[in-house]
Write a protein that holds these residues in place. Structure first.
Motif, PDB file in Angstrom:
ATOM      1  N   GLN A  51       0.812  -1.224   0.000  1.00 44.80           N
ATOM      2  CA  GLN A  51       0.000   0.000   0.000  1.00 44.80           C
ATOM      3  C   GLN A  51       0.842   1.268   0.000  1.00 44.80           C
ATOM      4  OE1 GLN A  51      -3.644   0.193   0.804  1.00 44.80           O
ATOM      5  NE2 GLN A  51      -3.707  -1.888   0.078  1.00 44.80           N
ATOM      6  N   ARG A  52       2.140   1.110   0.353  1.00 47.47           N
ATOM      7  CA  ARG A  52       2.970   2.307   0.558  1.00 47.47           C
ATOM      8  C   ARG A  52       2.849   3.320  -0.591  1.00 47.47           C
ATOM      9  NH1 ARG A  52       8.657   0.672   2.479  1.00 47.47           N
ATOM     10  NH2 ARG A  52       8.546  -0.344   0.473  1.00 47.47           N
ATOM     11  N   PRO A  53       3.012   2.901  -1.854  1.00 49.93           N
ATOM     12  CA  PRO A  53       2.943   3.897  -2.930  1.00 49.93           C
ATOM     13  C   PRO A  53       1.601   4.620  -2.967  1.00 49.93           C
ATOM     14  CG  PRO A  53       3.747   1.797  -3.761  1.00 49.93           C
ATOM     15  CD  PRO A  53       3.275   1.565  -2.378  1.00 49.93           C
ATOM     16  N   GLN A  54       0.516   3.877  -2.695  1.00 44.33           N
ATOM     17  CA  GLN A  54      -0.801   4.538  -2.705  1.00 44.33           C
ATOM     18  C   GLN A  54      -0.930   5.511  -1.544  1.00 44.33           C
ATOM     19  OE1 GLN A  54      -0.586   1.186  -3.664  1.00 44.33           O
ATOM     20  NE2 GLN A  54      -2.647   0.457  -4.192  1.00 44.33           N
ATOM     21  N   ILE A  55      -0.476   5.024  -0.349  1.00 44.40           N
ATOM     22  CA  ILE A  55      -0.635   5.867   0.845  1.00 44.40           C
ATOM     23  C   ILE A  55       0.135   7.172   0.663  1.00 44.40           C
ATOM     24  CG2 ILE A  55      -0.113   6.027   3.314  1.00 44.40           C
ATOM     25  CD1 ILE A  55      -0.441   2.967   3.406  1.00 44.40           C
ATOM     26  N   LEU A  56       1.338   7.051   0.107  1.00 46.24           N
ATOM     27  CA  LEU A  56       2.183   8.234   0.002  1.00 46.24           C
ATOM     28  C   LEU A  56       1.968   8.996  -1.299  1.00 46.24           C
ATOM     29  CD1 LEU A  56       5.474   6.799   1.504  1.00 46.24           C
ATOM     30  CD2 LEU A  56       3.685   8.080   2.637  1.00 46.24           C
ATOM     31  N   SER A  57       1.022   8.547  -2.119  1.00 44.02           N
ATOM     32  CA  SER A  57       0.817   9.253  -3.387  1.00 44.02           C
ATOM     33  C   SER A  57       0.267  10.644  -3.114  1.00 44.02           C
ATOM     34  CB  SER A  57      -0.136   8.472  -4.287  1.00 44.02           C
ATOM     35  OG  SER A  57      -1.428   8.555  -3.756  1.00 44.02           O
ATOM     36  N   LEU A  58       0.606  11.580  -4.004  1.00 42.97           N
ATOM     37  CA  LEU A  58       0.231  12.972  -3.815  1.00 42.97           C
ATOM     38  C   LEU A  58      -1.284  13.110  -3.657  1.00 42.97           C
ATOM     39  CD1 LEU A  58       1.426  15.836  -3.780  1.00 42.97           C
ATOM     40  CD2 LEU A  58       0.856  15.972  -6.208  1.00 42.97           C
ATOM     41  N   ILE A  59      -2.000  12.365  -4.503  1.00 41.08           N
ATOM     42  CA  ILE A  59      -3.464  12.497  -4.510  1.00 41.08           C
ATOM     43  C   ILE A  59      -4.063  12.028  -3.182  1.00 41.08           C
ATOM     44  CG2 ILE A  59      -4.012  10.254  -5.610  1.00 41.08           C
ATOM     45  CD1 ILE A  59      -5.949  12.140  -7.331  1.00 41.08           C
ATOM     46  N   ASN A  60      -3.442  10.989  -2.609  1.00 37.62           N
ATOM     47  CA  ASN A  60      -3.942  10.469  -1.348  1.00 37.62           C
ATOM     48  C   ASN A  60      -3.638  11.423  -0.192  1.00 37.62           C
ATOM     49  OD1 ASN A  60      -5.431   8.374  -0.328  1.00 37.62           O
ATOM     50  ND2 ASN A  60      -3.625   7.445   0.596  1.00 37.62           N
ATOM     51  N   VAL A  61      -2.414  11.968  -0.223  1.00 38.12           N
ATOM     52  CA  VAL A  61      -2.046  12.913   0.831  1.00 38.12           C
ATOM     53  C   VAL A  61      -2.974  14.116   0.758  1.00 38.12           C
ATOM     54  CG1 VAL A  61      -0.211  14.480   1.600  1.00 38.12           C
ATOM     55  CG2 VAL A  61       0.359  12.142   0.901  1.00 38.12           C
ATOM     56  N   MET A  62      -3.225  14.577  -0.481  1.00 39.27           N
ATOM     57  CA  MET A  62      -4.109  15.729  -0.653  1.00 39.27           C
ATOM     58  C   MET A  62      -5.509  15.410  -0.125  1.00 39.27           C
ATOM     59  SD  MET A  62      -2.460  18.195  -1.984  1.00 39.27           S
ATOM     60  CE  MET A  62      -3.769  19.237  -2.497  1.00 39.27           C
ATOM     61  N   LYS A  63      -5.974  14.196  -0.477  1.00 36.12           N
ATOM     62  CA  LYS A  63      -7.325  13.795  -0.072  1.00 36.12           C
ATOM     63  C   LYS A  63      -7.449  13.794   1.459  1.00 36.12           C
ATOM     64  CE  LYS A  63      -9.080   9.679   0.440  1.00 36.12           C
ATOM     65  NZ  LYS A  63      -9.151   8.258   0.206  1.00 36.12           N
ATOM     66  N   THR A  64      -6.400  13.220   2.103  1.00 31.86           N
ATOM     67  CA  THR A  64      -6.437  13.151   3.570  1.00 31.86           C
ATOM     68  C   THR A  64      -6.448  14.550   4.172  1.00 31.86           C
ATOM     69  OG1 THR A  64      -5.145  11.146   3.379  1.00 31.86           O
ATOM     70  CG2 THR A  64      -5.290  12.111   5.562  1.00 31.86           C
ATOM     71  N   LEU A  65      -5.596  15.428   3.597  1.00 30.37           N
ATOM     72  CA  LEU A  65      -5.528  16.772   4.158  1.00 30.37           C
ATOM     73  C   LEU A  65      -6.848  17.514   3.949  1.00 30.37           C
ATOM     74  CD1 LEU A  65      -1.919  17.880   3.180  1.00 30.37           C
ATOM     75  CD2 LEU A  65      -2.773  17.220   5.413  1.00 30.37           C
TER      76      LEU A  65
ATOM     77  N   SER B 299      -9.579  16.325   6.095  1.00 31.40           N
ATOM     78  CA  SER B 299      -9.358  16.626   7.511  1.00 31.40           C
ATOM     79  C   SER B 299      -9.550  18.112   7.775  1.00 31.40           C
ATOM     80  CB  SER B 299      -7.934  16.258   7.931  1.00 31.40           C
ATOM     81  OG  SER B 299      -7.606  14.996   7.482  1.00 31.40           O
ATOM     82  N   ILE B 300      -8.975  18.925   6.875  1.00 39.02           N
ATOM     83  CA  ILE B 300      -8.974  20.360   7.150  1.00 39.02           C
ATOM     84  C   ILE B 300     -10.368  20.975   6.922  1.00 39.02           C
ATOM     85  CG2 ILE B 300      -8.037  22.590   6.395  1.00 39.02           C
ATOM     86  CD1 ILE B 300      -5.401  21.096   5.892  1.00 39.02           C
ATOM     87  N   ILE B 301     -11.027  20.563   5.809  1.00 37.74           N
ATOM     88  CA  ILE B 301     -12.315  21.220   5.511  1.00 37.74           C
ATOM     89  C   ILE B 301     -13.348  20.983   6.611  1.00 37.74           C
ATOM     90  CG2 ILE B 301     -14.284  21.240   3.881  1.00 37.74           C
ATOM     91  CD1 ILE B 301     -12.289  21.471   1.678  1.00 37.74           C
ATOM     92  N   PRO B 302     -13.569  19.710   7.050  1.00 33.15           N
ATOM     93  CA  PRO B 302     -14.530  19.567   8.175  1.00 33.15           C
ATOM     94  C   PRO B 302     -14.040  20.312   9.414  1.00 33.15           C
ATOM     95  CG  PRO B 302     -13.991  17.439   7.215  1.00 33.15           C
ATOM     96  CD  PRO B 302     -13.074  18.425   6.611  1.00 33.15           C
ATOM     97  N   GLY B 303     -12.728  20.326   9.586  1.00 34.23           N
ATOM     98  CA  GLY B 303     -12.166  21.027  10.758  1.00 34.23           C
ATOM     99  C   GLY B 303     -12.513  22.502  10.711  1.00 34.23           C
TER     100      GLY B 303
ATOM    101  N   GLN C 206      -4.037   6.728   7.208  1.00 38.89           N
ATOM    102  CA  GLN C 206      -4.448   8.131   7.091  1.00 38.89           C
ATOM    103  C   GLN C 206      -5.099   8.619   8.371  1.00 38.89           C
ATOM    104  OE1 GLN C 206      -5.767   5.997   4.345  1.00 38.89           O
ATOM    105  NE2 GLN C 206      -5.943   7.369   2.612  1.00 38.89           N
ATOM    106  N   LEU C 207      -5.450   7.637   9.203  1.00 36.13           N
ATOM    107  CA  LEU C 207      -6.201   7.921  10.416  1.00 36.13           C
ATOM    108  C   LEU C 207      -5.487   8.941  11.303  1.00 36.13           C
ATOM    109  CD1 LEU C 207      -8.746   6.454  11.528  1.00 36.13           C
ATOM    110  CD2 LEU C 207      -7.188   5.237  13.019  1.00 36.13           C
ATOM    111  N   LEU C 208      -4.207   8.682  11.480  1.00 30.82           N
ATOM    112  CA  LEU C 208      -3.404   9.510  12.383  1.00 30.82           C
ATOM    113  C   LEU C 208      -3.451  10.966  11.941  1.00 30.82           C
ATOM    114  CD1 LEU C 208      -1.470   8.394  14.685  1.00 30.82           C
ATOM    115  CD2 LEU C 208       0.339   9.195  13.173  1.00 30.82           C
ATOM    116  N   VAL C 209      -3.174  11.174  10.651  1.00 24.60           N
ATOM    117  CA  VAL C 209      -3.149  12.537  10.124  1.00 24.60           C
ATOM    118  C   VAL C 209      -4.541  13.137  10.231  1.00 24.60           C
ATOM    119  CG1 VAL C 209      -2.722  13.904   8.043  1.00 24.60           C
ATOM    120  CG2 VAL C 209      -1.391  11.827   8.464  1.00 24.60           C
ATOM    121  N   HIS C 210      -5.526  12.383   9.791  1.00 25.52           N
ATOM    122  CA  HIS C 210      -6.889  12.901   9.731  1.00 25.52           C
ATOM    123  C   HIS C 210      -7.395  13.278  11.119  1.00 25.52           C
ATOM    124  CE1 HIS C 210     -10.983  13.298   8.317  1.00 25.52           C
ATOM    125  NE2 HIS C 210     -11.357  12.586   9.356  1.00 25.52           N
TER     126      HIS C 210
END
Ligand SMILES: Nc1ncnc2c1ncn2[C@@H]1O[C@H](COP(=O)(O)OP(=O)(O)O)[C@@H](O)[C@H]1O
Ligand SMILES: [Mg+2]
Length: 838
Positions: free
Chosen positions: A423-437, A440-444, A474-478
């Motif tokens: 899963q590493r490449p998917q987890i660290l992919s730009l699109i995934n990082v963006m999605k997590t951020l 997380s940020i918008i509901p916040g 992604q849980l931790l970041v989110h």
């Protein structure tokens, strides 16, 4: 020495010897006899035979091969005879080629030999013993498709397999040594650090991937290796080097190898020791269920069994000589496919040898034949002599081995590491990082530092719910971002929430796996999962708190409910945190406000929780999540499936259960205003019906169909290889079916969306004028939808149309038409043809 010279009973026209048909004991040369001797045979038992590998498995310590014998193998699938009296013998150090036209049953025979499917009759022995569960561990099976985790390197892949398949007592260094020896031997050392890859991710080459597949199977040092078309998809030189490697391995370690192979080059063909040529089943009478098919000798399937090198002589003797420039493999395949008459000649001639053969006896002719019985006696003598890998199975069989080679913890560790690497490449992919951020940020920001007031209780609960479905990495970041941005209940709740949400994610994954196991088909899985997701979200405790008493049990099917409740219990802990609203639902607040209107009052946490009707304490909710996997078994999941369909039915009745405008209607003018819009609550129609039950499945179906069309389009534009059957025969039919279903979906959308849109206008813009004619059109369309579907089926599905027209002509036009059964039978045959071609 040739078999026909050893036997008195051979037919006079035999001018060539077919060594394979002779007594195997007589076949072995002196040196070979020595190799197959008892001393060598026992060598394997120096190993830990319960585990399949020795610690420090050195070259000389490899487990020796076991003789594989099969005779009278008959397989019937869905009333169709696939294998008919197939027999053969393979000894340690030998390589047997299974050849035959596509569909002749090569894969089926391999499945019988590995014990994956049960033969209707016949006998398979390994080392002289019937194939038992324990003995099956001495076999390995390399399937035609190489299934790997594409992002893992070759080294990682092999190490994972070693951890899972070898016992924990084998140390890491020893596993590493075993892998080094194997990769050296299979010639994949140079790509150890390359990722395996797949069609989408570039990785090792096709030939290397096949070798990795073989290496994975060889880790446990099996005695017998079965391979299904290992060279398919490889170029000729890669195929040649692969078979050369296998041949070398078989001879060097005295392993028994059986491989099906499709159109080998003559160089490859001559590397095989023995050949079992199977003819296809075209002449096999179809079993119609009324009378069992009569099988004559010529309907049998073994067209040749014997030394591969003698096949040219065999055909020459039959009066079908193969010219010098022809590839014998291509020649014989052409011959067995040529015509039923030629095939019959070949099978008949082969049967003449089989009558007197020990290695490939003909059983179906007459089981009571005294000659055959003497042959069987001969076979048991060979077993007892134990000079060819026979008898060795007895000792192996007695050793009870555990179900899994490695311990639970080793499996957990290995699978976790493997998943992470994959899963590493998917987890660290730009699109995934963006999605997590973003998630997380918008509901916040929407719920930024939600005030601790009674009015904001729902918003706070909503924040808690949105965290649940995210995957662990992604849980931790989110959680970290959204938890602190929204200002939830402090550090203790933060860590506890993390644990609960992780548990809930595991449980959801387990549920997903369970659904996929129950349904097996991806389209059904997707359809059912949608219902589960919608149901889970609806019943998860946020949207609907109060259900009619007889439906309350339904909410316990929604796993999200337990984590939602647990997180709420952790959030609303402090009695003095939440200020009362002016119009409070809480009796405590109302009393406080009445007593002292100027003083700030706080709502008791328990009163907030009571609003959500939480039956279990926090530990109870957590326990449910922990036990979920044990509680939800396959059978119970089946019941849940039924329940879900029932619920879908009940949803339509919800307005009758109370969610309607009855209270607003004056009992006096009930008759006058009894229109849909007045009677049915638009809240129900828009929020519940349209947003909840119509729109999400529609969007999901749209996505699924897009994917299906892309997939079919990709298959249809694929270059058709010379050996493969034309994919368009199959996929055009699939495409047509998909188009019909898409049309049904499209008409559903066209028929129902106008009405739902008008409902939205009524709810969100009560003052907006809607022309009555539009309303009538929308109502008409929604009713017409049900009438349109049978017409679509009639025009797009031939079977439906044929039946429809036949009934129409017969009953309405009083015309005599061909029998409906006949028509349907023809359709069935068409369908069967397409299936066979595939
Ligand atoms: N599960 C199944 N259900 C129905 N027919 C099957 C099934 N598996 C195999 N067959 C049929 O058995 C025949 C032999 O299949 P297979 O052993 O895969 O052939 P081969 O490997 O020689 O191409 C084919 O006609 C195939 O359609
Ligand atoms: Mg096959």
């Amino acid at each position: 020495m040739s078999s026909y010279q050893d036997s008195d009973s051979l037919p006079p026209r035999s001018k060539v010897g077919l060594a394979g048909f002779s007594n195997p004991g007589l076949e072995l040369g002196e040196g070979e006899c020595e190799r197959a001797g008892m001393e060598d045979k026992m060598e394997g038992f120096h190993l830990d035979s319960t585990t399949g590998a020795s610690a420090g498995q050195a070259e000389s310590q490899k487990r020796r091969g076991l003789a594989v014998r099969f005779r009278g193998v008959e397989v019937e699938i869905q009333g169709r005879q696939i294998l008919r009296d197939v027999a053969g013998t393979v000894l340690p150090g030998e390589l047997l080629a299974l050849m035959g036209p596509s569909g002749s049953g090569k894969t089926t025979l391999l499945s019988v030999l590995t014990g994956r499917i049960q033969a209707k009759s016949g006998q398979v022995t390994l080392g002289g013993r019937p194939l038992t569960k324990n003995l099956r561990r001495m076999l390995c099976y390399v399937m035609q498709q190489d299934i790997f985790f594409p992002n893992l390197t070759v080294k990682d892949t092999l190490m994972c397999q070693a951890h899972l398949r070898l016992p924990d007592s084998v140390t890491f260094a020893e596993k590493d040594k075993i892998i080094s020896v194997l990769v050296e031997e299979l010639g994949i050392k140079k790509c150890l650090n390359t990722i395996v890859g797949n069609d989408f991710v570039r990785g090792v080459s096709g030939g290397e991937r096949k070798r990795v597949n073989i290496a994975c199977e060889l880790l446990t040092d099996p005695s017998v290796m079965l391979l299904d078309e290992p060279t398919s998809g490889l170029d000729s030189s890669t195929s040649h080097s692969l078979i050369a490697t296998l041949k070398h391995y078989a001879v060097k370690h005295q392993k028994t190898i059986i491989s099906s192979i499709h159109q080998p080059s003559s160089l490859i063909f001559h590397m095989f020791d023995k050949l079992l040529l199977m003819s296809d089943g075209e002449m096999c009478p179809l079993y119609n269920g009324d009378s069992p098919p009569v099988i004559s000798a010529s309907d049998l399937q073994v067209a040749y069994y014997g030394q591969a090198s003698r096949i040219v002589d065999f055909f020459a003797d039959l009066g079908m000589p193969c010219t010098a420039h022809e590839n014998p493999a291509d020649y014989m395949l052409d011959k067995v496919k040529e015509s039923p008459e030629v095939r019959q000649d070949i099978v008949d001639y082969s049967n003449e040898f089989r009558i007197s053969s020990v290695e490939c006896p003909l059983l179906s002719k007459d089981e009571t034949d005294p000659h055959l019985q003497s042959m069987a006696g001969e076979l048991s003598e060979v077993k007892i002599a134990g000079t060819d890998g026979e008898g060795a199975g007895a000792e192996l069989e007695e050793v009870e081995s555990p179900q899994w080679a490695s311990s639970f913890w080793m499996q957990l560790r290995t699978l976790t590491a493997r998943n992470f690497k994959q899963q590493r490449p998917q987890i660290l992919s730009l699109i995934n990082v963006m999605k997590t951020l973003v998630t997380s940020i918008i509901p916040g920001l929407i719920w930024f530092q939600v005030p601790r007031e009674e009015d904001q209780v729902k918003a706070r609960a909503g924040m808690v719910l949105s965290e649940l479905p995210l995957a662990i990495p992604q849980l931790l970041v989110h959680i970290t971002i959204s938890f602190w941005l929204t200002g939830l209940n402090g550090a203790g709740a933060y860590f506890a929430d993390m644990g609960i949400i992780a548990l809930s994610t595991f449980t959801a994954e387990a549920l997903g796996l369970l659904i996929s196991v129950v349904f097996l088909r991806i389209d059904q899985t997707m359809a059912f999962s949608t219902s589960v997701i919608v149901l889970t979200v609806l019943l998860g405790g946020f949207y609907i708190q109060k259900l009619p008493f007889w439906l309350v049990w339904l909410r316990y099917l929604a796993i999200i409910l337990f984590s939602f409740h647990a997180t709420l219990q952790l959030e609303f802990t402090d009695d003095t945190s939440f200020r009362c609203a002016i119009q409070s639902f809480s009796p405590h607040c109302a009393a406080a406000h009445l007593n002292n209107p100027n003083e700030t009052a706080y709502i008791p946490a328990q009163e907030i929780l009571d609003q959500f009707i939480i039956p279990l304490p926090v530990w109870g909710n957590i326990l449910v999540l922990v036990l979920y996997r044990r509680v939800v078994t396959q059978k119970r999941a089946g019941v849940a499936v039924m329940v879900c369909w029932a619920v879908a039915f009940i949803v339509g009745f919800i307005p009758m259960l109370g969610w309607n405008n009855l209270e607003k209607i004056n009992s006096t003018d009930l008759l006058v205003t009894c229109q849909f819009e007045n009677v049915i609550s638009m809240d129900y129609m828009v929020y519940f019906n349209f947003f909840g039950w119509v729109l999400p499945p529609l969007v999901l179906m749209l996505l699924i169909y897009t994917e299906i069309f892309c997939m079919i389009h990709k298959q249809l534009t694929k270059k058709v290889s010379a050996s493969a059957s034309d994919p368009s025969r199959y996929y055009n039919k699939e495409l047509r079916l998909a188009k019909s279903l898409a049309l049904v979906l499209f008409l559903f959308a066209v028929s129902w969306l106008p009405l739902h849109i008008l409902n939205c206008v009524t709810l969100f813009c009560p003052s907006c004028k809607k022309p009555m004619v539009l309303t009538y059109i929308a109502i008409f369309l929604s009713h017409a939808n049900s009438a349109v579907n049978p017409i679509i089926y009639a025009f797009r599905i031939k079977k439906f149309r044929t039946a429809f027209l036949t009934i129409w002509r017969q009953y309405f036009c009083c015309k005599k038409t061909p029998d409906l059964e006949d028509n349907l039978q023809n359709e069935k045959t068409d369908h069967q043809e397409v299936q066979n071609a595939v």
